[in-house]
Write a protein that holds these residues in place. Structure first.
Motif, short mmCIF file in Angstrom:
data_model
loop_
_atom_site.label_atom_id
_atom_site.label_comp_id
_atom_site.label_asym_id
_atom_site.label_seq_id
_atom_site.Cartn_x
_atom_site.Cartn_y
_atom_site.Cartn_z
N ALA A 59 14.18 -2.30 -11.14
CA ALA A 59 15.60 -1.41 -11.62
C ALA A 59 15.72 -2.58 -12.61
CB ALA A 59 16.85 -1.36 -10.80
N GLU A 60 15.58 -3.70 -12.99
CA GLU A 60 15.91 -4.70 -13.42
C GLU A 60 14.32 -4.70 -15.00
OE1 GLU A 60 16.86 -8.14 -11.83
OE2 GLU A 60 18.66 -7.59 -11.63
N ASN A 61 13.40 -4.32 -14.56
CA ASN A 61 12.16 -4.67 -14.61
C ASN A 61 10.76 -3.63 -15.02
OD1 ASN A 61 12.42 -7.68 -16.24
ND2 ASN A 61 12.81 -7.96 -13.82
N PRO A 62 11.37 -2.42 -14.85
CA PRO A 62 10.82 -0.84 -14.57
C PRO A 62 9.39 -1.71 -16.05
CG PRO A 62 12.55 -0.94 -16.42
CD PRO A 62 12.78 -2.04 -15.65
N PHE A 63 8.88 -1.07 -14.46
CA PHE A 63 7.44 -0.40 -15.74
C PHE A 63 6.63 1.10 -14.92
CE2 PHE A 63 6.30 -3.19 -11.60
CZ PHE A 63 4.88 -2.39 -11.48
N ASP A 64 5.64 1.41 -15.48
CA ASP A 64 4.75 2.45 -14.88
C ASP A 64 3.54 1.73 -14.66
OD1 ASP A 64 3.83 4.58 -14.28
OD2 ASP A 64 3.68 5.63 -16.43
N PRO A 65 3.09 2.45 -13.18
CA PRO A 65 2.14 2.10 -12.46
C PRO A 65 0.85 1.98 -12.91
CG PRO A 65 3.08 2.75 -10.77
CD PRO A 65 3.62 2.71 -12.01
N SER A 66 -0.11 2.08 -13.74
CA SER A 66 -1.78 3.37 -13.51
C SER A 66 -2.57 3.45 -12.17
CB SER A 66 -2.81 2.21 -14.82
OG SER A 66 -2.01 2.34 -16.51
N PHE A 67 -2.01 4.54 -11.85
CA PHE A 67 -3.45 4.70 -10.66
C PHE A 67 -4.76 5.67 -11.05
CE2 PHE A 67 1.43 5.86 -8.74
CZ PHE A 67 1.77 4.48 -8.49
N TYR A 68 -5.99 4.40 -10.63
CA TYR A 68 -6.89 5.12 -10.65
C TYR A 68 -7.56 5.99 -8.89
CZ TYR A 68 -8.26 1.36 -13.76
OH TYR A 68 -8.20 0.68 -15.10
N PHE A 69 -8.06 7.48 -9.60
CA PHE A 69 -8.24 8.44 -8.22
C PHE A 69 -9.37 8.54 -8.69
CE2 PHE A 69 -7.71 11.70 -5.76
CZ PHE A 69 -7.21 11.66 -4.91
#
Length: 220
Positions: free
Chosen positions: A37-47
């Motif tokens: 919540a304090e440090n949101p980030f968007d992960p990179s999903f490899y699929f």
């Protein structure tokens, strides 16, 4: 389908969003962890995956579609298909390529090194190794077998793409084989197609990492 739910739930939580999800596989009602919540980030999903179901999941929820080795014509067909599928979901994808590498100063030395890796493998034992793998019936593994069957007697299905390594393992079943410049040229052609992420390996791994770093990376 389960993977798509996991990616959606995880992306929201890591992005600092509360999740209220009642899906086919999971029911999750949860505030995000405080650190997210304090440090949101968007992960990179490899699929990765070649089946229609896997391609749709990648198009709908992944960031990088990761491929195993294929011919350059085959790669282009996959890229075109995945770009179209992602567009249907209002998204774009990046692309990755997973492959082994055998690089030596001369092409003859590279081919000899590649052949040495499988020189003591009995074909029946190789088949047993592949059949024990959990992914042995997957679309991707079947495609690796098709490439191996379509290759010449020397194992090359096209210049510098050698399928012999698949005789002894399941999964990623081909290697880039050649001189530093030949391997770099092959990688650069992949990059021109739109592939930007690469996962390379070799046997023994540390030795080949060092060889690749010293001889190929300066050319890229």
């Amino acid at each position: 389908r389960r993977t798509l739910e996991v990616m959606s739930i995880t992306r929201k939580l890591l992005g600092g969003q509360r999740i209220d999800h009642d899906g086919e596989f999971y029911s999750v009602h949860l505030d995000p962890p405080r650190i997210c919540a304090e440090n949101p980030f968007d992960p990179s999903f490899y699929f990765g995956g070649l089946s229609d179901e896997a391609r749709e999941v990648a198009a709908a929820g992944a960031d990088v579609y990761l491929m195993w080795p294929d011919t350059e014509t085959g790669i282009k067909e996959i890229l075109d298909d995945m770009r179209h599928r992602a567009q249907e979901h209002g998204r774009t994808l990046r692309f990755g390529y997973r492959c082994h590498v055998v690089v030596r100063e001369t092409e003859a030395d590279a081919i000899a090194a590649a052949n040495f890796l499988v020189s003591t493998i009995d074909d029946e034992e190789g088949a047993r190794i592949r059949q024990r793998s959990l992914d042995s019936q997957s679309s991707g593994v079947r495609r690796q077998a098709e490439l191996r069957e379509a290759s010449q007697l020397d194992g090359f299905v096209e210049p510098h793409l050698w399928t012999g390594i698949g005789r002894a393992r399941s999964g990623c079943g081909a290697a880039l084989v050649g001189t530093p410049q030949q391997v770099a040229d092959k990688i650069n052609r992949y990059r021109e197609m739109g592939i930007e992420k690469f996962i390379f390996s070799g046997y023994p791994h540390l030795n080949e990492c060092t060889r690749f770093a010293e001889s190929v990376l300066p050319l890229l």
